[in-house]
Design a protein around this motif. Structure first.
Motif, PDB file in Angstrom:
ATOM      1  N   LEU A  42       0.758  -1.176   0.015  1.00  0.00           N
ATOM      2  CA  LEU A  42      -0.121   0.043  -0.140  1.00  0.00           C
ATOM      3  C   LEU A  42       0.951   1.350   0.064  1.00  0.00           C
ATOM      4  O   LEU A  42       1.450   1.628   0.848  1.00  0.00           O
ATOM      5  CB  LEU A  42      -0.946  -0.041   1.122  1.00  0.00           C
ATOM      6  CG  LEU A  42      -1.926   1.292   1.416  1.00  0.00           C
ATOM      7  CD1 LEU A  42      -2.702   1.463   0.052  1.00  0.00           C
ATOM      8  CD2 LEU A  42      -2.566   1.101   2.510  1.00  0.00           C
ATOM      9  N   PHE A  43       0.962   1.719  -1.156  1.00  0.00           N
ATOM     10  CA  PHE A  43       1.606   3.068  -1.321  1.00  0.00           C
ATOM     11  C   PHE A  43       1.090   4.323  -0.669  1.00  0.00           C
ATOM     12  O   PHE A  43      -0.103   4.634  -1.470  1.00  0.00           O
ATOM     13  CB  PHE A  43       2.161   3.490  -2.619  1.00  0.00           C
ATOM     14  CG  PHE A  43       3.236   2.617  -3.206  1.00  0.00           C
ATOM     15  CD1 PHE A  43       4.584   3.000  -3.127  1.00  0.00           C
ATOM     16  CD2 PHE A  43       3.297   1.075  -3.630  1.00  0.00           C
ATOM     17  CE1 PHE A  43       5.673   2.454  -3.643  1.00  0.00           C
ATOM     18  CE2 PHE A  43       4.302   0.548  -4.263  1.00  0.00           C
ATOM     19  CZ  PHE A  43       5.239   1.120  -4.013  1.00  0.00           C
ATOM     20  N   THR A  44       1.471   4.942   0.301  1.00  0.00           N
ATOM     21  CA  THR A  44       0.800   6.234   0.943  1.00  0.00           C
ATOM     22  C   THR A  44       1.745   7.372   0.799  1.00  0.00           C
ATOM     23  O   THR A  44       2.845   7.214   0.776  1.00  0.00           O
ATOM     24  CB  THR A  44       0.386   6.009   2.297  1.00  0.00           C
ATOM     25  OG1 THR A  44       1.622   5.830   3.091  1.00  0.00           O
ATOM     26  CG2 THR A  44      -0.441   4.998   2.479  1.00  0.00           C
ATOM     27  N   LEU A  45       1.223   8.425   0.450  1.00  0.00           N
ATOM     28  CA  LEU A  45       2.054   9.576   0.113  1.00  0.00           C
ATOM     29  C   LEU A  45       1.171  10.842   0.163  1.00  0.00           C
ATOM     30  O   LEU A  45      -0.270  10.774   0.086  1.00  0.00           O
ATOM     31  CB  LEU A  45       2.653   9.558  -1.197  1.00  0.00           C
ATOM     32  CG  LEU A  45       1.815   9.192  -2.479  1.00  0.00           C
ATOM     33  CD1 LEU A  45       2.563   9.945  -3.823  1.00  0.00           C
ATOM     34  CD2 LEU A  45       1.492   7.753  -2.959  1.00  0.00           C
ATOM     35  N   GLY A  46       1.772  12.039   0.284  1.00  0.00           N
ATOM     36  CA  GLY A  46       1.021  13.493   0.377  1.00  0.00           C
ATOM     37  C   GLY A  46       0.726  13.485  -1.047  1.00  0.00           C
ATOM     38  O   GLY A  46       1.327  13.098  -1.971  1.00  0.00           O
ATOM     39  N   GLU A  47      -0.061  14.730  -1.416  1.00  0.00           N
ATOM     40  CA  GLU A  47      -0.513  15.153  -2.732  1.00  0.00           C
ATOM     41  C   GLU A  47       0.538  15.976  -3.093  1.00  0.00           C
ATOM     42  O   GLU A  47       0.679  17.207  -2.722  1.00  0.00           O
ATOM     43  CB  GLU A  47      -1.919  15.566  -2.685  1.00  0.00           C
ATOM     44  CG  GLU A  47      -2.445  16.151  -3.900  1.00  0.00           C
ATOM     45  CD  GLU A  47      -3.741  15.331  -4.437  1.00  0.00           C
ATOM     46  OE1 GLU A  47      -4.047  15.774  -5.568  1.00  0.00           O
ATOM     47  OE2 GLU A  47      -4.217  14.576  -3.503  1.00  0.00           O
ATOM     48  N   ARG A  48       0.898  15.680  -4.395  1.00  0.00           N
ATOM     49  CA  ARG A  48       1.836  16.841  -5.219  1.00  0.00           C
ATOM     50  C   ARG A  48       2.592  17.840  -4.403  1.00  0.00           C
ATOM     51  O   ARG A  48       2.627  19.211  -4.501  1.00  0.00           O
ATOM     52  CB  ARG A  48       0.714  17.373  -6.075  1.00  0.00           C
ATOM     53  CG  ARG A  48       0.058  16.723  -6.761  1.00  0.00           C
ATOM     54  CD  ARG A  48      -1.094  17.487  -7.870  1.00  0.00           C
ATOM     55  NE  ARG A  48      -1.928  16.616  -8.478  1.00  0.00           N
ATOM     56  CZ  ARG A  48      -1.726  16.022  -9.486  1.00  0.00           C
ATOM     57  NH1 ARG A  48      -0.629  16.054 -10.224  1.00  0.00           N
ATOM     58  NH2 ARG A  48      -2.855  15.106  -9.967  1.00  0.00           N
ATOM     59  N   PRO A  49       3.704  17.622  -3.572  1.00  0.00           N
ATOM     60  CA  PRO A  49       4.266  18.293  -2.633  1.00  0.00           C
ATOM     61  C   PRO A  49       5.275  19.222  -3.482  1.00  0.00           C
ATOM     62  O   PRO A  49       5.597  20.381  -3.057  1.00  0.00           O
ATOM     63  CB  PRO A  49       4.983  17.231  -1.750  1.00  0.00           C
ATOM     64  CG  PRO A  49       5.327  16.036  -2.606  1.00  0.00           C
ATOM     65  CD  PRO A  49       3.857  15.935  -3.187  1.00  0.00           C
ATOM     66  N   GLU A  50       5.542  18.639  -4.995  1.00  0.00           N
ATOM     67  CA  GLU A  50       6.313  19.480  -5.535  1.00  0.00           C
ATOM     68  C   GLU A  50       5.683  20.932  -6.029  1.00  0.00           C
ATOM     69  O   GLU A  50       6.518  21.845  -6.405  1.00  0.00           O
ATOM     70  CB  GLU A  50       6.763  18.720  -6.863  1.00  0.00           C
ATOM     71  CG  GLU A  50       5.571  18.589  -7.796  1.00  0.00           C
ATOM     72  CD  GLU A  50       4.700  17.178  -7.611  1.00  0.00           C
ATOM     73  OE1 GLU A  50       3.850  17.102  -8.277  1.00  0.00           O
ATOM     74  OE2 GLU A  50       5.278  16.728  -6.432  1.00  0.00           O
ATOM     75  N   GLN A  51       4.407  20.667  -5.918  1.00  0.00           N
ATOM     76  CA  GLN A  51       3.730  22.139  -6.214  1.00  0.00           C
ATOM     77  C   GLN A  51       3.844  23.129  -5.087  1.00  0.00           C
ATOM     78  O   GLN A  51       3.444  24.454  -5.328  1.00  0.00           O
ATOM     79  CB  GLN A  51       2.211  21.901  -6.512  1.00  0.00           C
ATOM     80  CG  GLN A  51       1.999  21.018  -7.894  1.00  0.00           C
ATOM     81  CD  GLN A  51       0.545  21.047  -8.354  1.00  0.00           C
ATOM     82  OE1 GLN A  51      -0.335  21.611  -7.434  1.00  0.00           O
ATOM     83  NE2 GLN A  51       0.458  20.187  -9.305  1.00  0.00           N
ATOM     84  N   ARG A  52       4.187  22.983  -3.954  1.00  0.00           N
ATOM     85  CA  ARG A  52       4.410  23.961  -2.879  1.00  0.00           C
ATOM     86  C   ARG A  52       5.855  23.899  -2.312  1.00  0.00           C
ATOM     87  O   ARG A  52       5.911  25.090  -1.888  1.00  0.00           O
ATOM     88  CB  ARG A  52       3.562  23.197  -1.666  1.00  0.00           C
ATOM     89  CG  ARG A  52       3.768  23.938  -0.247  1.00  0.00           C
ATOM     90  CD  ARG A  52       2.697  23.733   0.832  1.00  0.00           C
ATOM     91  NE  ARG A  52       1.456  23.688   0.471  1.00  0.00           N
ATOM     92  CZ  ARG A  52       0.518  24.884   0.771  1.00  0.00           C
ATOM     93  NH1 ARG A  52       1.465  26.062   1.214  1.00  0.00           N
ATOM     94  NH2 ARG A  52      -0.483  25.160   0.479  1.00  0.00           N
TER      95      ARG A  52
END
Length: 249
Positions: free
Chosen positions: A79-89
């Motif tokens: 199960l890959f969990t991760l934050g959403e699009r951190p490169e945008q912030r």
């Protein structure tokens, strides 16, 4: 007494609708990154670059080692969990990805799912947040299933002071569209709602009806999670009461 009556009614409905067989998938969690562009009022998973230090993302070696360890313990799913699009912030996240040849977190995630599928006994199941059609198509060859919690279809929770005020990725429209794209592509999908974050009972019902609408159209919803809110210290909603058992039932 009321709680007992509710439990009895819930059990009866379960028996009529699904029976008493319980299934589960032994899984190992792979938190690819805890950086996230969203700020949800109840989240303790997200980190910023300062708190993450030099561990902005798991390396390919760490991903494979974690998956292999899970396989040795009898897991069947990664199960890959991760934050959403951190490169945008965060420029730190963007720089980390660019140094390794990636423009987005989802591109890196797709490349990490492939060796797990090819080199371990596990099946990848990615939860990367909202996705475009192109992004989901890039993930589908390596993920027999994927997931995204709807949480709530209520626009009201994005108002000032609401739990999703600073979480653009939690807009119901974009989350429902991601679930719909999965249906259009025939990707088995997990979704669900979060109970107790300020939604009304009617809004809860509306959220479930939205999930049912998509399931009726595409038949791809494999699991609906009913998750209860728990207050956590040092979060904006740390002083809010937990979801009442009666409401969760």
């Amino acid at each position: 007494e009321r709680l007992g009556d509710l439990c009895t009614a819930a059990s009866r409905l379960r028996d009529q609708g699904k029976g008493r067989t319980v299934t589960f998938s032994p899984k190992v969690f792979i938190p690819l990154t805890r950086l996230c562009r969203d700020f949800c009022g109840y989240c303790t998973f997200r980190q910023d670059p300062l708190s993450a230090g030099d561990r902005l993302f798991l390396t390919p070696e760490e991903v494979l080692e974690t998956a292999q360890a899970g396989g040795r313990l009898g897991c069947t799913e990664a199960l890959f969990t991760l934050g959403e699009r951190p490169e945008q912030r965060y420029p730190e996240a963007r720089d980390w990805l660019q140094r390794r040849g990636y423009a987005t977190t989802i591109q890196y995630l797709a490349d990490m799912c492939k060796p797990v599928l090819d080199e371990t006994p596990l099946l990848p199941h990615a939860n990367p947040g909202t996705m475009s059609r192109r992004e989901m198509m890039s993930m589908a060859p390596y993920n027999p299933s994927m997931g995204l919690m709807l949480e709530s279809a209520s626009q009201r929770l994005h108002a000032e002071g609401g739990p999703h005020q600073y979480a653009p990725s939690k807009r119901p429209r974009v989350r429902l569209r991601t679930i719909e794209i999965a249906g259009e592509l025939g990707v088995p999908f997990t979704t669900g709602i979060l109970v107790g974050i300020g939604e009304t009972r009617r809004e809860r019902i509306d959220s479930l009806l939205e999930i049912r609408r998509l399931q009726s159209s595409y038949g791809h919803i494999q699991e609906v999670i009913i998750q209860n809110f728990r207050s956590k210290p040092e979060t904006p909603m740390g002083g809010q009461p937990d979801a009442a058992p009666e409401e969760l039932i």
